[in-house]
Design a protein around this motif. Structure first.
Motif, PDB file in Angstrom:
ATOM      1  N   LEU A 135       2.719   1.521   0.470  1.00 51.46           N
ATOM      2  CA  LEU A 135       2.737   2.795  -0.313  1.00 51.46           C
ATOM      3  C   LEU A 135       3.309   2.374  -1.768  1.00 51.46           C
ATOM      4  CD1 LEU A 135       2.112   5.745  -0.205  1.00 51.46           C
ATOM      5  CD2 LEU A 135       4.499   6.102   0.586  1.00 51.46           C
TER       6      LEU A 135
ATOM      7  N   THR B 247       5.920   7.711  -5.082  1.00 50.60           N
ATOM      8  CA  THR B 247       5.572   6.833  -4.108  1.00 50.60           C
ATOM      9  C   THR B 247       6.539   5.695  -3.903  1.00 50.60           C
ATOM     10  OG1 THR B 247       4.150   5.828  -5.912  1.00 50.60           O
ATOM     11  CG2 THR B 247       3.064   7.497  -4.709  1.00 50.60           C
TER      12      THR B 247
ATOM     13  N   GLY C 252       1.199   3.129  -4.906  1.00 48.95           N
ATOM     14  CA  GLY C 252       1.433   4.130  -5.948  1.00 48.95           C
ATOM     15  C   GLY C 252       1.667   3.489  -7.187  1.00 48.95           C
TER      16      GLY C 252
END
Length: 452
Positions: free
Chosen positions: A2, A38, A6
């Motif tokens: 993630l 993020t 991000g």
């Protein structure tokens, strides 16, 4: 995963917003927030430290380089308002002929930027004359962008030794070098950029002529005649004096030390200890001399200096904002992985450095931003790999001046706005002379450094 997604989303969003002419300061804050959220970075610490006041913080950079930006902008304002910049260009017109519009544009922009005039001022000053010359020679307007970009945004900013550009100053703060670091390599790389750039531009001019593509003014273009441009200009040799004074002041400590003058050694030590202040002093001194020489600005000197200082604010803040975003990115696990991957590549250190500096500058869309991030995060590891500080200074400055000019680069967007052209119309020529050719020249210079 993630966090990496991000990070890529933040970078992609920054490029997307820049291409749509969204204010880069606002865009950098929004994209920093995307990266922070993020990557689960602490919000308050990331905004107040990493983005704002940290080693790569926006305000840290702005405070460190404000004097250089302000001095350069003041000098540029005076050279523009006094028509001294135009006088130099007109001297080249008389020497080479108006039909050599591309040569005149490149050489004029190069002289002005190497003498310390900021890029945006050079383009503003050259554009009216450029239109006249393009019309006289029936050369497509898009090639003005390529010629101006070659002269103002390549070899005089990153390669030529002694230039007071921010790109030549940033490495000195970390490496302890001076503005003349690896002068031989810089001259070699600069000559390649200039030579290959002119070959490309002349080839494009001939191809346009063969295809029947000529000059077409934009709806907002006002094309003065050469006699109107020549009004109220100082003599060309007078116009050169402030530029030569900038270069001479920067050179003075080294020349005095080589001549054995006692004060020269102390002055050289001061210049080496103050790599931002010394070129700023050179630009301020040249500004004062220009005020005395040119009647057009002598009547209201405080206004010219004040407006010049104001001219520095937005470029400084825009560059600082990009660096602040880079400061946030540098705290992420994705950037740490990128650093480890680049350093772990089975490549010669100089080749690895070229890849790293190019990537960081491409991500930020700013050679000065990429340089600042590289110096703060990667300079020490590459020095540890055995690269000499002088070589690292020159080669990393040149490497940062390649992928920085991708379509989302602020300077590219500003140039297209000034000329009234779109990316579709003019970016191919700008991209070749500011991305492809500098990368070829840098690769060749690295090869030379590895052989010697």
């Amino acid at each position: 995963m993630l966090g990496i997604m991000g990070l890529l989303a933040g970078l992609g969003l920054l490029i997307w917003l820049a291409l749509r002419d969204v204010n880069i300061i606002f865009a950098s804050v929004i994209c920093s927030l995307v990266v922070i959220v993020t990557n689960s970075l602490p919000l308050a610490e990331s905004l107040t430290d990493s983005y704002t006041f940290g080693n790569l913080g926006a305000f840290t950079f702005a405070g460190r380089f404000f004097m250089l930006f302000a001095a350069g902008a003041m000098f540029g304002r005076i050279m523009g308002e006094s028509h001294a910049a135009t006088a130099i260009a007109m001297a080249l017109v008389r020497a080479l002929g108006a039909h050599r519009a591309l040569w005149i544009t490149v050489l004029s922009c190069a002289l002005l930027t190497y003498g310390g005039v900021v890029v945006f001022v050079v383009i503003f000053a050259m554009y009216p004359l450029g239109l006249r010359l393009l019309k006289e020679a029936d050369i497509p307007k898009r090639l003005f962008c390529g010629a101006a970009a070659l002269g103002a945004g390549t070899f005089t900013l990153t390669a030529l030794p002694g230039t007071p550009s921010i790109h030549n100053v940033i490495p000195t703060l970390t490496l302890g070098t001076d503005l003349f670091a690896s002068a031989g390599l810089g001259l070699f790389g600069g000559a390649l950029m200039f030579g290959l750039g002119m070959v490309y531009l002349e080839r494009e001019r001939r191809m346009a002529q063969a295809a029947g593509e000529g000059f077409e003014p934009g709806p907002r273009d006002v094309i003065p005649d050469l006699e109107a441009i020549a009004q109220d200009m100082p003599k060309w040799w007078l116009a050169l004096i402030p530029l030569l004074l900038v270069i001479g002041t920067i050179l003075a400590p080294r020349l005095l030390a080589l001549a054995g003058v006692g004060e020269g050694v102390a002055l050289l030590e001061f210049a080496a200890a103050q790599p931002v202040l010394w070129p700023s002093i050179a630009l301020l001194l040249a500004s004062i001399v220009a005020l005395a020489l040119f009647p057009a600005v002598r009547r209201a000197p405080m206004r010219a200096l004040g407006e010049g200082t104001q001219d520095a604010i937005m470029p400084l803040m825009a560059t600082s904002a990009v660096i602040g975003f880079g400061g946030v990115v540098a705290q992420t696990g994705g950037f740490a992985l990128f650093t480890q991957t680049v350093l772990g590549l089975d490549l010669p250190p100089l080749v690895s450095m070229f890849a790293a500096a190019s990537a960081v500058s491409g991500i930020t869309g700013s050679s000065s931003g990429g340089l600042q991030i590289f110096m703060a995060t990667l300079a020490e590891p590459y020095l540890a790999l055995g690269i000499a500080p002088e070589e690292l200074h020159r080669l990393v400055a040149m490497a940062a001046g390649g992928l920085d000019s991708l379509p989302h680069c602020g300077a590219v967007i500003a140039m297209l706005t000034i000329t009234g052209l779109t990316h579709k119309q003019a970016y191919k020529d700008v991209g070749v002379v500011t991305v492809v050719i500098p990368m070829i020249a840098t690769a060749a210079t690295i090869a030379l450094a590895m052989l010697t």
